[in-house]
Design a protein around this motif. Structure first.
Motif, mmCIF file in Angstrom:
data_model
loop_
_atom_site.group_PDB
_atom_site.id
_atom_site.type_symbol
_atom_site.label_atom_id
_atom_site.label_comp_id
_atom_site.label_asym_id
_atom_site.label_seq_id
_atom_site.Cartn_x
_atom_site.Cartn_y
_atom_site.Cartn_z
ATOM 1 N N SER A 9 -35.856 11.527 -28.706
ATOM 2 C CA SER A 9 -35.620 10.775 -29.946
ATOM 3 C C SER A 9 -35.299 11.696 -31.112
ATOM 4 N N PHE A 10 -35.709 12.968 -31.000
ATOM 5 C CA PHE A 10 -35.495 13.909 -32.098
ATOM 6 C C PHE A 10 -34.172 14.655 -31.989
ATOM 7 N N SER A 47 -36.786 14.709 -40.549
ATOM 8 C CA SER A 47 -35.554 13.952 -40.790
ATOM 9 C C SER A 47 -35.471 12.750 -39.851
ATOM 10 N N THR A 48 -35.959 12.939 -38.618
ATOM 11 C CA THR A 48 -35.963 11.829 -37.662
ATOM 12 C C THR A 48 -37.021 10.803 -38.027
ATOM 13 N N PRO A 79 -39.671 5.767 -38.641
ATOM 14 C CA PRO A 79 -41.089 6.021 -38.912
ATOM 15 C C PRO A 79 -42.024 5.560 -37.798
ATOM 16 N N LEU A 80 -41.595 4.615 -36.975
ATOM 17 C CA LEU A 80 -42.449 4.134 -35.893
ATOM 18 C C LEU A 80 -42.678 5.208 -34.825
ATOM 19 N N LEU A 81 -41.865 6.260 -34.860
ATOM 20 C CA LEU A 81 -42.050 7.352 -33.901
ATOM 21 C C LEU A 81 -43.307 8.175 -34.183
ATOM 22 N N LEU A 82 -43.869 8.022 -35.388
ATOM 23 C CA LEU A 82 -45.038 8.820 -35.756
ATOM 24 C C LEU A 82 -46.207 8.580 -34.803
ATOM 25 N N LYS A 83 -46.428 7.326 -34.442
ATOM 26 C CA LYS A 83 -47.525 6.997 -33.518
ATOM 27 C C LYS A 83 -47.305 7.673 -32.169
ATOM 28 N N LYS A 84 -46.072 7.614 -31.670
ATOM 29 C CA LYS A 84 -45.766 8.247 -30.390
ATOM 30 C C LYS A 84 -45.901 9.759 -30.469
ATOM 31 N N MET A 85 -45.577 10.320 -31.637
ATOM 32 C CA MET A 85 -45.680 11.763 -31.790
ATOM 33 C C MET A 85 -47.131 12.217 -31.623
#
Length: 206
Positions: free
Chosen positions: A33-34, A93-94, A99-105
């Motif tokens: 995703s990044f 930047s991603t 922003p929903l990727l933060l939880k997965k990160m």
């Protein structure tokens, strides 16, 4: 097809491997995703820090498949820890756009705590392009990775795979890996398979 160990961080086939990773595994890989620049930086830093074995299959001067093994998954995010500013530009930047990727990160950062498996080495990524599926290239890459792990005195390693992906699970079973454990990540069940190089030696000698 010729295989070679990629030790040169300037090898252009690293970028080809990254593109294969994104093209074929984005449907189940969070890190893609990044984008390719972050992946390319990670691949090169893992090699530079001597924590990766990258084996590339080459055809007509270009990569058509590869396997990436990590010697110690506890050090998987060391490149980011050692050079946070370098990676911040790719990550933030991603996250600004998604922003929903933060939880997965955060789930990814702590994924190793999901399993009780203590094996450090891991087959992290294996990809062959669409023209080289079901022809044995995947098994050849796995066998070569096992050999390289042995040369590094690593006698066992694991791989994780979505539990519902029967074809992928069967591939690892076919390549003499045994089911070890399961865990939940991103709301999905993952299976862990373990391969013992010592067992391979015993089978060969027997």
């Amino acid at each position: 097809m010729p295989l070679y160990i990629c030790n040169d961080i300037n090898d252009p086939n690293i970028d080809k491997a990254v593109l294969l990773h994104i093209e074929h595994l984005s449907y189940r890989s969070f890190i893609t995703s990044f984008g390719p620049r972050l992946l390319s930086a990670l691949y090169r830093d893992w090699i530079r820090l001597d924590n990766a074995i990258l084996i590339i299959s080459e055809e007509h001067g270009s990569a058509n498949g590869f396997v990436l093994g990590i010697k110690n998954k506890d050090l998987l995010f060391n490149p980011i820890k050692l050079n946070p500013l370098k990676y911040a530009k790719y990550i933030f930047s991603t996250l600004c756009r998604k922003p929903l990727l933060l939880k997965k990160m955060f789930e990814t950062l702590f994924y190793k705590s999901k399993s009780k498996n203590a094996v450090k080495a891991e087959l992290l990524v294996i990809v062959t392009d669409s023209n080289n599926r079901s022809g044995g290239l995947g098994s050849t890459l796995v066998n070569r990775l096992s050999e390289e792990f042995q040369k590094n005195r690593i006698n066992e390693y694991v791989v994780t795979v979505h539990a519902e992906m029967k074809k992928s699970n069967n591939f690892y079973i076919k390549n003499k890996m045994t089911y070890s454990d399961s865990f939940i990540l991103y709301g999905t069940k993952w299976n862990i398979y373990k391969k013992s190089n010592n067992q391979n030696e015993e089978n060969t000698l027997g």
